[in-house]
Write a protein that holds these residues in place. Structure first.
Motif, PDB file in Angstrom:
ATOM      1  N   ARG A 195       1.380   0.162  -0.959  1.00 41.05           N
ATOM      2  CA  ARG A 195       2.447   0.772   0.382  1.00 41.05           C
ATOM      3  C   ARG A 195       3.390   0.935  -0.771  1.00 41.05           C
ATOM      4  O   ARG A 195       4.829   2.366  -0.820  1.00 41.05           O
ATOM      5  CB  ARG A 195       3.035   0.371   1.206  1.00 41.05           C
ATOM      6  CG  ARG A 195       4.263   0.901   2.335  1.00 41.05           C
ATOM      7  CD  ARG A 195       4.036   0.393   3.520  1.00 41.05           C
ATOM      8  NE  ARG A 195       5.275   1.344   4.679  1.00 41.05           N
ATOM      9  CZ  ARG A 195       5.901   1.539   4.346  1.00 41.05           C
ATOM     10  NH1 ARG A 195       7.204   1.558   3.114  1.00 41.05           N
ATOM     11  NH2 ARG A 195       6.743   2.666   5.561  1.00 41.05           N
ATOM     12  N   LYS A 257      -3.860  11.311   5.658  1.00 37.17           N
ATOM     13  CA  LYS A 257      -4.958   9.999   6.151  1.00 37.17           C
ATOM     14  C   LYS A 257      -4.839   9.178   5.199  1.00 37.17           C
ATOM     15  O   LYS A 257      -4.937   8.064   5.925  1.00 37.17           O
ATOM     16  CB  LYS A 257      -6.712  10.486   6.684  1.00 37.17           C
ATOM     17  CG  LYS A 257      -6.483  11.272   7.517  1.00 37.17           C
ATOM     18  CD  LYS A 257      -8.325  11.242   7.648  1.00 37.17           C
ATOM     19  CE  LYS A 257      -8.526  12.686   8.509  1.00 37.17           C
ATOM     20  NZ  LYS A 257     -10.078  12.445   8.604  1.00 37.17           N
ATOM     21  N   ASN A 260      -1.405   7.430   5.886  1.00 30.37           N
ATOM     22  CA  ASN A 260      -0.667   6.644   7.196  1.00 30.37           C
ATOM     23  C   ASN A 260      -2.064   5.477   6.972  1.00 30.37           C
ATOM     24  O   ASN A 260      -1.201   5.254   8.150  1.00 30.37           O
ATOM     25  CB  ASN A 260      -1.963   7.975   8.246  1.00 30.37           C
ATOM     26  CG  ASN A 260      -0.600   9.489   8.347  1.00 30.37           C
ATOM     27  OD1 ASN A 260       0.373   9.565   8.269  1.00 30.37           O
ATOM     28  ND2 ASN A 260      -1.125  10.512   8.909  1.00 30.37           N
ATOM     29  N   SER A 261      -2.967   5.319   6.775  1.00 30.94           N
ATOM     30  CA  SER A 261      -3.625   4.580   7.001  1.00 30.94           C
ATOM     31  C   SER A 261      -3.141   3.613   5.879  1.00 30.94           C
ATOM     32  O   SER A 261      -2.540   2.197   7.312  1.00 30.94           O
ATOM     33  CB  SER A 261      -4.945   4.473   7.083  1.00 30.94           C
ATOM     34  OG  SER A 261      -6.168   6.236   6.939  1.00 30.94           O
ATOM     35  N   SER A 264      -0.443   2.116   8.852  1.00 34.09           N
ATOM     36  CA  SER A 264      -0.122   2.168   9.336  1.00 34.09           C
ATOM     37  C   SER A 264      -0.533  -0.044   9.364  1.00 34.09           C
ATOM     38  O   SER A 264      -0.661  -0.744   9.968  1.00 34.09           O
ATOM     39  CB  SER A 264      -1.141   2.026   9.952  1.00 34.09           C
ATOM     40  OG  SER A 264      -2.348   2.447   9.716  1.00 34.09           O
ATOM     41  N   MET A 265      -1.327  -0.562   7.635  1.00 34.57           N
ATOM     42  CA  MET A 265      -0.960  -1.074   7.543  1.00 34.57           C
ATOM     43  C   MET A 265       0.044  -2.263   7.950  1.00 34.57           C
ATOM     44  O   MET A 265      -0.605  -4.158   7.450  1.00 34.57           O
ATOM     45  CB  MET A 265      -2.338  -1.547   6.292  1.00 34.57           C
ATOM     46  CG  MET A 265      -3.938  -1.006   7.056  1.00 34.57           C
ATOM     47  SD  MET A 265      -4.737  -0.785   5.756  1.00 34.57           S
ATOM     48  CE  MET A 265      -6.140  -0.406   5.616  1.00 34.57           C
ATOM     49  N   SER A 270      -1.328  -4.143  13.392  1.00 33.57           N
ATOM     50  CA  SER A 270      -2.362  -4.085  12.655  1.00 33.57           C
ATOM     51  C   SER A 270      -1.996  -5.333  11.198  1.00 33.57           C
ATOM     52  O   SER A 270      -1.116  -6.358  11.597  1.00 33.57           O
ATOM     53  CB  SER A 270      -2.557  -3.310  11.552  1.00 33.57           C
ATOM     54  OG  SER A 270      -1.312  -2.770  11.042  1.00 33.57           O
ATOM     55  N   LYS A 286     -12.127  -4.716   0.360  1.00 32.71           N
ATOM     56  CA  LYS A 286     -10.452  -3.174   1.129  1.00 32.71           C
ATOM     57  C   LYS A 286      -9.500  -3.337   0.554  1.00 32.71           C
ATOM     58  O   LYS A 286      -8.617  -2.168   0.123  1.00 32.71           O
ATOM     59  CB  LYS A 286     -10.473  -4.180   2.327  1.00 32.71           C
ATOM     60  CG  LYS A 286     -11.567  -3.682   3.278  1.00 32.71           C
ATOM     61  CD  LYS A 286     -11.198  -4.827   4.841  1.00 32.71           C
ATOM     62  CE  LYS A 286     -12.323  -4.789   5.936  1.00 32.71           C
ATOM     63  NZ  LYS A 286     -11.769  -5.191   6.843  1.00 32.71           N
ATOM     64  N   ILE A 290      -7.828  -0.220  -1.104  1.00 31.16           N
ATOM     65  CA  ILE A 290      -6.876   1.131  -0.736  1.00 31.16           C
ATOM     66  C   ILE A 290      -5.376   0.436  -2.144  1.00 31.16           C
ATOM     67  O   ILE A 290      -5.118   2.008  -2.473  1.00 31.16           O
ATOM     68  CB  ILE A 290      -5.554  -0.015   0.016  1.00 31.16           C
ATOM     69  CG1 ILE A 290      -6.470  -0.905   1.708  1.00 31.16           C
ATOM     70  CG2 ILE A 290      -4.224  -0.312   0.686  1.00 31.16           C
ATOM     71  CD1 ILE A 290      -6.321  -1.477   2.581  1.00 31.16           C
ATOM     72  N   CYS A 293      -6.889   4.294  -3.951  1.00 33.59           N
ATOM     73  CA  CYS A 293      -6.783   4.984  -2.585  1.00 33.59           C
ATOM     74  C   CYS A 293      -5.248   5.652  -3.224  1.00 33.59           C
ATOM     75  O   CYS A 293      -4.376   6.688  -3.293  1.00 33.59           O
ATOM     76  CB  CYS A 293      -6.639   4.851  -1.807  1.00 33.59           C
ATOM     77  SG  CYS A 293      -8.388   5.212  -0.543  1.00 33.59           S
TER      78      CYS A 293
END
Length: 308
Positions: A195, A257, A260-261, A264-265, A270, A286, A290, A293
């Motif tokens: 992030r 997306k 946003n994904s 949101s984590m 979450s 996962k 992340i 991406c």
């Protein structure tokens, strides 16, 4: 800017305050006093593991001492304080959707409410730390969400990356830090750094654009990744338009997306703040997804032109 000045925080009173043994009434909200979270030995071991600090032992404050010493040597003090003060660690600020409340704490019913109280706690915590180190003639400051220690009355000299230097090599450096966490099994930290990778990339794009006269807008510093990305989409003409090929619009939608994904984590429902069934279990697959991406998204932005 070097983290050398953080040495002025290396006193037992600061260590004890940061591990939750100090002042408990930093903020009063709905009749309830709030301070920094009380960190158990297990909590502190987890914090140390996040930063690669091992075999500490001793009193709880000694864990913080080791963490700060490591952060100073590795120039990671800003990252350390952002981690310690992260909203996810304040259990009494978790959003409640029902009437249940523990320890007679007031019910926090929205993310906005939690963030407001959290912000006030952190501001009060910084003020208290500055009281503890006042004789050093230095102070801890927060500027645009980053932590600095400077001489009282002086502004920190902040060196930011110019976009011509803020290339895919820089983003790759951030990825290497993610890889270290991935190898060490610190999967939540991979999400946090991913992030941060996105946020720093977007901020630097906006800062460079303003410097070059391409926009008058200041980059969004509220921590709202969606708003920040919207600024860059407008600047780069990346919005989905009816005149675009449908496949181009689908690609742009996919990029959105991703943002946003990952954002949101780190939100209240979450991984960062959620509990029970809403908590996301981050495993190695996962975490790697992340990270990759985020890397692809940032490389696209820093190597791309003004439009798609």
């Amino acid at each position: 800017m070097s983290d050398e000045n953080f040495k002025y925080l290396q006193i037992k009173e600061v260590y004890e305050f940061l591990e939750g043994s100090g002042k408990k009434d930093l903020v009063t909200y709905k009749g309830h006093d709030y301070g920094l979270p009380y960190l158990t030995g297990s909590n502190l071991e987890s914090y140390c593991a996040q930063f690669g600090v091992h075999d500490v032992g001793g009193s709880r404050w000694m864990y913080v001492e080791s963490l700060l010493q490591y952060a100073i040597e590795d120039n990671r003090c800003d990252e350390l304080f952002n981690y310690i003060f992260d909203l996810s660690h304040f259990k009494d600020l978790q959003v409640r959707r029902n009437e249940y409340s523990f320890d007679n704490a007031p019910i926090i019913t929205s993310l906005e409410e939690a963030e407001d109280v959290h912000k006030r706690i952190i501001e009060a915590a910084v003020d208290h730390i500055n009281e503890l180190i006042s004789l050093t003639r230095h102070e801890l400051k927060i500027i645009d969400g980053h932590f600095y220690v400077v001489e009282i009355g002086r502004k920190p000299v902040i060196i930011t990356h110019q976009l011509d230097k803020f290339s895919s090599d820089y983003v790759a450096g951030l990825r290497e830090r993610c890889k270290e966490d991935l190898i060490n099994g610190n999967y939540d930290s991979v999400v946090t750094k991913s992030r941060t990778m996105i946020e720093e990339t977007l901020i630097h794009i906006m800062e460079k654009a303003k410097q070059d006269g391409l926009t008058t807008d200041e980059p969004e510093h509220s921590g709202n990744l969606g708003r920040l990305y919207n600024q860059v989409k407008t600047l780069r003409n990346m919005r989905q338009l009816e005149t675009n090929d449908q496949r181009v619009n689908e690609l742009l939608g996919g990029l959105e997306k991703i943002v946003n994904s990952i954002a949101s984590m780190r939100n209240t429902d979450s991984d960062a703040h959620g509990v029970g069934q809403k908590r996301i279990n981050i495993n190695v697959r996962k975490a790697r997804l992340i990270m990759n991406c985020s890397m692809a998204f940032c490389e696209y932005l820093v190597t791309g032109k003004k439009d798609l």
